[in-house]
Write an enzyme that holds these catalytic residues in place. Structure first.
Site, PDB file in Angstrom:
ATOM      1  N   CYS A  21      42.725  41.239  29.667  1.00 33.24           N
ATOM      2  CA  CYS A  21      44.808  42.279  29.086  1.00 33.24           C
ATOM      3  C   CYS A  21      45.372  42.339  29.649  1.00 33.24           C
ATOM      4  O   CYS A  21      46.184  43.340  29.666  1.00 33.24           O
ATOM      5  CB  CYS A  21      43.605  43.324  28.198  1.00 33.24           C
ATOM      6  SG  CYS A  21      42.650  42.422  26.615  1.00 33.24           S
ATOM      7  N   TYR A  60      28.712  32.576  39.499  1.00 26.82           N
ATOM      8  CA  TYR A  60      30.116  32.840  39.399  1.00 26.82           C
ATOM      9  C   TYR A  60      29.518  34.223  40.100  1.00 26.82           C
ATOM     10  O   TYR A  60      28.554  35.536  39.882  1.00 26.82           O
ATOM     11  CB  TYR A  60      30.009  33.116  38.096  1.00 26.82           C
ATOM     12  CG  TYR A  60      31.227  33.490  37.203  1.00 26.82           C
ATOM     13  CD1 TYR A  60      32.530  33.511  37.553  1.00 26.82           C
ATOM     14  CD2 TYR A  60      30.958  34.996  37.030  1.00 26.82           C
ATOM     15  CE1 TYR A  60      33.761  34.446  37.550  1.00 26.82           C
ATOM     16  CE2 TYR A  60      32.430  36.088  36.066  1.00 26.82           C
ATOM     17  CZ  TYR A  60      32.802  35.381  36.521  1.00 26.82           C
ATOM     18  OH  TYR A  60      34.411  36.635  36.048  1.00 26.82           O
ATOM     19  N   LYS A  73      45.445  43.259  32.991  1.00 28.52           N
ATOM     20  CA  LYS A  73      45.232  45.202  33.916  1.00 28.52           C
ATOM     21  C   LYS A  73      45.713  44.527  34.827  1.00 28.52           C
ATOM     22  O   LYS A  73      46.399  45.352  35.992  1.00 28.52           O
ATOM     23  CB  LYS A  73      43.303  45.103  34.249  1.00 28.52           C
ATOM     24  CG  LYS A  73      42.866  46.190  34.824  1.00 28.52           C
ATOM     25  CD  LYS A  73      42.249  46.797  33.976  1.00 28.52           C
ATOM     26  CE  LYS A  73      41.338  46.062  34.150  1.00 28.52           C
ATOM     27  NZ  LYS A  73      40.840  46.266  35.731  1.00 28.52           N
ATOM     28  N   THR A  74      45.428  43.406  36.321  1.00 28.09           N
ATOM     29  CA  THR A  74      45.742  42.723  37.470  1.00 28.09           C
ATOM     30  C   THR A  74      47.831  42.753  37.838  1.00 28.09           C
ATOM     31  O   THR A  74      48.292  43.247  37.861  1.00 28.09           O
ATOM     32  CB  THR A  74      45.479  41.557  37.601  1.00 28.09           C
ATOM     33  OG1 THR A  74      44.040  41.568  37.453  1.00 28.09           O
ATOM     34  CG2 THR A  74      46.284  40.766  38.806  1.00 28.09           C
ATOM     35  N   LYS A 119      30.896  44.150  39.941  1.00 25.48           N
ATOM     36  CA  LYS A 119      30.217  45.267  38.561  1.00 25.48           C
ATOM     37  C   LYS A 119      28.672  45.584  38.611  1.00 25.48           C
ATOM     38  O   LYS A 119      28.419  46.408  37.906  1.00 25.48           O
ATOM     39  CB  LYS A 119      31.029  44.285  37.162  1.00 25.48           C
ATOM     40  CG  LYS A 119      31.545  43.798  36.877  1.00 25.48           C
ATOM     41  CD  LYS A 119      32.535  45.130  36.593  1.00 25.48           C
ATOM     42  CE  LYS A 119      33.985  45.545  36.675  1.00 25.48           C
ATOM     43  NZ  LYS A 119      35.083  43.916  36.579  1.00 25.48           N
ATOM     44  N   ARG A 166      43.982  45.542  23.424  1.00 19.92           N
ATOM     45  CA  ARG A 166      45.322  43.628  23.209  1.00 19.92           C
ATOM     46  C   ARG A 166      44.713  44.423  20.779  1.00 19.92           C
ATOM     47  O   ARG A 166      43.947  43.434  20.484  1.00 19.92           O
ATOM     48  CB  ARG A 166      44.037  42.459  23.897  1.00 19.92           C
ATOM     49  CG  ARG A 166      44.827  41.541  23.085  1.00 19.92           C
ATOM     50  CD  ARG A 166      44.138  39.988  23.581  1.00 19.92           C
ATOM     51  NE  ARG A 166      44.122  40.071  25.177  1.00 19.92           N
ATOM     52  CZ  ARG A 166      45.198  38.718  25.204  1.00 19.92           C
ATOM     53  NH1 ARG A 166      46.431  38.262  24.461  1.00 19.92           N
ATOM     54  NH2 ARG A 166      44.963  39.074  27.149  1.00 19.92           N
ATOM     55  N   GLY A 175      31.215  37.362  39.288  1.00 20.04           N
ATOM     56  CA  GLY A 175      30.718  38.783  38.502  1.00 20.04           C
ATOM     57  C   GLY A 175      29.536  38.214  38.283  1.00 20.04           C
ATOM     58  O   GLY A 175      29.124  39.269  37.883  1.00 20.04           O
ATOM     59  N   ASN A 217      38.791  31.490  33.538  1.00 23.61           N
ATOM     60  CA  ASN A 217      37.938  32.320  33.681  1.00 23.61           C
ATOM     61  C   ASN A 217      38.419  32.080  35.396  1.00 23.61           C
ATOM     62  O   ASN A 217      37.784  32.563  35.878  1.00 23.61           O
ATOM     63  CB  ASN A 217      37.343  32.816  33.304  1.00 23.61           C
ATOM     64  CG  ASN A 217      36.322  34.127  34.326  1.00 23.61           C
ATOM     65  OD1 ASN A 217      37.320  35.328  34.441  1.00 23.61           O
ATOM     66  ND2 ASN A 217      35.246  34.759  34.093  1.00 23.61           N
ATOM     67  N   ASP A 241      40.820  46.358  39.152  1.00 25.87           N
ATOM     68  CA  ASP A 241      39.963  45.930  38.837  1.00 25.87           C
ATOM     69  C   ASP A 241      39.619  47.767  38.528  1.00 25.87           C
ATOM     70  O   ASP A 241      38.990  48.154  37.664  1.00 25.87           O
ATOM     71  CB  ASP A 241      39.203  44.933  39.395  1.00 25.87           C
ATOM     72  CG  ASP A 241      38.038  45.125  38.095  1.00 25.87           C
ATOM     73  OD1 ASP A 241      38.343  44.474  36.947  1.00 25.87           O
ATOM     74  OD2 ASP A 241      37.083  44.552  38.749  1.00 25.87           O
TER      75      ASP A 241
HETATM   76  C1  SPV Z   1      35.889  41.440  34.758  1.00 25.59           C
HETATM   77  O1  SPV Z   1      35.816  40.113  33.745  1.00 25.59           O
HETATM   78  O2  SPV Z   1      36.139  42.431  34.138  1.00 25.59           O
HETATM   79  C2  SPV Z   1      36.229  41.243  36.023  1.00 25.59           C
HETATM   80  C3  SPV Z   1      35.237  40.148  37.101  1.00 25.59           C
HETATM   81  O3  SPV Z   1      36.668  41.724  36.928  1.00 25.59           O
HETATM   82  S1  SPV Z   1      33.302  40.287  36.557  1.00 25.59           S
HETATM   83  O4  SPV Z   1      33.183  40.131  38.340  1.00 25.59           O
HETATM   84  O5  SPV Z   1      33.298  38.824  36.127  1.00 25.59           O
HETATM   85  O6  SPV Z   1      33.558  41.121  36.145  1.00 25.59           O
HETATM   86 MN    MN Z   2      37.100  43.562  35.607  1.00 27.47          MN
END
Ligand code: SPV
Ligand code: MN
Length: 651
Positions: free
Chosen positions: A293, A238, A295-296, A247, A441, A240, A407, A309
């Site tokens: 929540c 995954y 954002k996109t 992240k 939220r 993330g 997700n 992001d």
């Molecule tokens: C988030 O969950 O805030 C994302 C996807 O933008 S991740 O790369 O999983 O963090």
């Molecule tokens: Mn994110």
């Protein structure tokens, strides 16, 4: 505190390469002529030692250097198909990647900061001592790439040359990860050395899916070595968890800003977008929201979409607030993306000419992806994140399996999206941000939009973001605290991060015109909670344009607002005009439901926050001062007008 390069670099400790001579020898031994030639452009000794140690540790059969060229990109795509990490879909340029059912989102409980003995950490983060992480990495990462090809890419987290951009190396045996990296980040192979020199540091990420089986997922780890700005990820795919340019490096960047760039830079979990106001003027926004929540969607409402992001913010020499997007693509949630709410994104997903990596959606017999909330007819069966799927399918616990995972995501370059402001986005000077927003939220407490009266109150809005409680994390009042929507990515003490926020937004380096307004947003009030006669949400996706539109006018001094204890609130007539412009009715009765102050809800929210922050060490007293001041003003209003203060009584 954050002490860089403290104690052993685990990658070096395990790889055993501690000099450029040894690194060069190992690289020469392991790379074929073509890849050796590519890597020879990189001269930075520290970077080469990192790469050599990754090779020495992971023991791949081959090493591929990704220069960002068209040919290298094609090689990665084909490698991913050959390995079966992605499969082609009906539409040209579309592929599907499935993560294991156990690996559909960030593995929060398997994500740790590697720390030195005595480091003060965020109360919300998990950490592991250097020695324990070393043991794990020795046990599981030595030889993890046997039989595989290691891919190495060099990226810039931001437009090359931007003040807040930091270069990073992504090393993985997953072609899906490198393919995603190519779509989401700027490959800066040719300028990596110069960028490292300019920025004074780079990040390193090492990932291998290893034997990517359900049995191995419990062994999956996402480790982030704060001191060496190096990540390790295993037994998962995954993005993330694995594409730690995202992240993982965001966390390092937050850490770096908090401890080394006070009053200069911030690293935030924020979208960046521009709104066009009267006379064609452009006003840029940067806004925080927790995952899932909206954002996109908010970002794409703008006329000049930059990113959905992450944002790197700094105060420029001219006193303006500047922002860059460390990314150049989106890894967006697809649930509920449809023509009505997200027309531009839908054009990329359903039209032609955009390369898309889909993940964890349903693929029908014709190779077409489907997802929950797409607003189209959907097939009765197909293949999704858990294998074969048919309508009505239940999991082992008897719960219905959705068509697509909540997700499930789409990965694409942002410049393919019609309202993407590519020229602004690529400008190393960043865009001038005049509006900061914080949203969560929140079903019953805060109005759809409010503006802080000063920087301190703005910081407190960020500190007070909440989202709906989840099954595992229920707070006292059924909501989950989400400070700045950035808490999952703050390694150090929350108090230090908060202090850096106060210092940044109060900085004297801002010019009068350069200082942003700071606002709260909330799209989640319900009829039920506000005494409305309808059902469900008091608003809909398209209202976002009005809330942002009003902030655009307010930031530029075009409208006045109503003074309240929580901040400045919009006047009905101004909102009505904006709703007219999107051809939507906006009855005064709806405005009243949305903007009346529910004093008891707000006060109990303040109590909940003060209590929670009261348990943290060293929280700046200003936070509590502001909570106290707001609370006492709210209670006086209540005495005068009752528990629900009609917005009109504030005028
Ligand atoms: C988030 O969950 O805030 C994302 C996807 O933008 S991740 O790369 O999983 O963090
Ligand atoms: Mn994110």
């Amino acid at each position: 505190m954050l002490e860089l390069k403290k104690n052993d670099d685990i990658l070096m400790a395990v790889g055993g390469i501690d000099s450029i001579t040894a690194a060069t020898a190992l690289i020469e031994k392991n790379l074929d002529a073509a890849n050796l030639k590519k890597l020879s452009l990189i001269k930075n000794a520290e970077a080469l030692i990192k790469v050599a140690n990754a090779i020495s540790m992971c023991q791949p059969d081959a090493v591929f250097v990704d220069t960002g060229s068209t040919e290298d990109g094609q090689w990665i795509r084909e490698h991913s198909l050959a390995k079966g990490e992605e499969k082609k879909l009906a539409k040209e340029g579309h592929t599907i990647h499935f993560d294991l059912p156990q690996d559909q989102a960030r593995l929060v409980n398997q994500t740790y900061y590697i720390i030195n003995e005595g480091d003060k950490m965020s109360s919300l983060a998990k950490s592991v001592l250097r020695s324990e992480a070393l043991d794990y990495i020795k046990k599981f990462m030595v030889g993890i790439m046997k039989g595989k090809t290691m891919m190495v890419g060099f990226y810039s987290r931001g437009p090359v040359g931007a003040k807040a951009a930091i270069p990073a190396i992504e090393i993985s045996s997953s072609a899906y990860v490198l393919h995603s990296a190519e779509l989401l980040y700027r490959n800066c192979y040719a300028s990596f050395d110069a960028e490292t020199e300019r920025a004074g540091l780079f990040f390193t990420n090492v990932h291998s899916e290893g034997e990517n089986t359900p049995e191995n997922v419990p062994n999956a780890r996402i480790f982030m070595d704060r001191s060496w700005m190096t990540t390790f990820a295993t037994f998962c795919t995954y993005a993330g968890n694995t594409l730690l340019l995202k992240k993982g490096n965001h966390r390092f960047s937050v850490d770096y800003c908090t401890y080394y760039k006070v009053e200069e830079e911030l690293s935030e979990h924020m979208f960046i977008t521009g709104m066009t106001g009267p006379g064609g003027r452009k006003t840029f926004f940067a806004g925080a929201a927790p995952s899932g929540c909206g954002k996109t969607t908010t970002a794409m409402v703008g006329s000049d979409f930059i990113g959905d992001d992450l944002a790197q913010l700094w105060i420029a020499a001219d006193g303006t607030l500047r922002a860059i997007n460390p990314e150049k693509g989106i890894f967006g949630i697809v649930e509920d993306v449809n023509l009505d709410g997200d027309p531009f994104l839908m054009e990329c997903l359903r039209g032609h000419g955009t390369e898309v990596i889909w993940s964890n959606v349903l693929i029908d017999e014709d190779g077409i992806p489907h997802w929950v909330g797409h607003g189209e007819d959907h097939p009765k069966k197909g293949i999704n994140f858990q294998g074969e799927w048919h309508e009505g399918k239940k999991d082992a616990d008897g719960n219905l399996v959705p068509m697509s995972h909540k997700n499930s995501r789409c990965t694409l370059v942002a410049s393919d999206i019609e309202n993407h402001a590519t020229r602004f986005s690529e400008d190393p000077a960043g865009v001038p941000v005049k509006v900061i927003t914080y949203s969560g939220r929140d079903g019953d407490t805060m109005p759809p939009v409010w503006v802080a009266k000063n920087a301190d109150e703005g910081v407190v809005i960020g500190a007070s973001i909440v989202s709906k409680a989840t099954a595992t994390e229920v707070g006292a009042s059924g909501v989950r605290r989400q400070p700045w929507a950035n808490a999952p990515f703050i390694p150090g003490a929350l108090a230090d991060y908060m202090d850096a926020q106060f210092k940044f937004f109060n900085s004297r380096k801002f010019s009068a015109a350069g200082k942003p307004i700071m606002a709260g947003l909330n799209y989640f009030l319900t009829h039920e909670n506000r005494g409305g006669s309808g059902k469900g949400l008091l608003g809909e996706k398209k209202d976002v344009k009005v809330w942002l539109g009003w902030l655009e006018l307010y930031a530029n001094g075009d409208v006045e607002a109503i003074d309240s204890p929580i901040g400045m609130l919009p006047k009905y007539a101004d909102l009505k005009r904006l709703f007219d412009s999107i051809n939507k009715e906006y009855p005064k009765s709806l405005y009243d439901l949305q903007f009346s102050l529910y004093v008891e809800n707000i006060v109990s929210r303040i109590n909940m926050q003060s209590e929670a922050y009261g348990k943290e060490e060293d929280i700046p007293p200003r936070l509590f001062d502001i909570y106290r001041k707001q609370k006492s003003a709210l209670l006086s209003l209540k005495e005068k007008f009752g528990a629900v203060v009609a917005i009109d009584s504030l005028i």
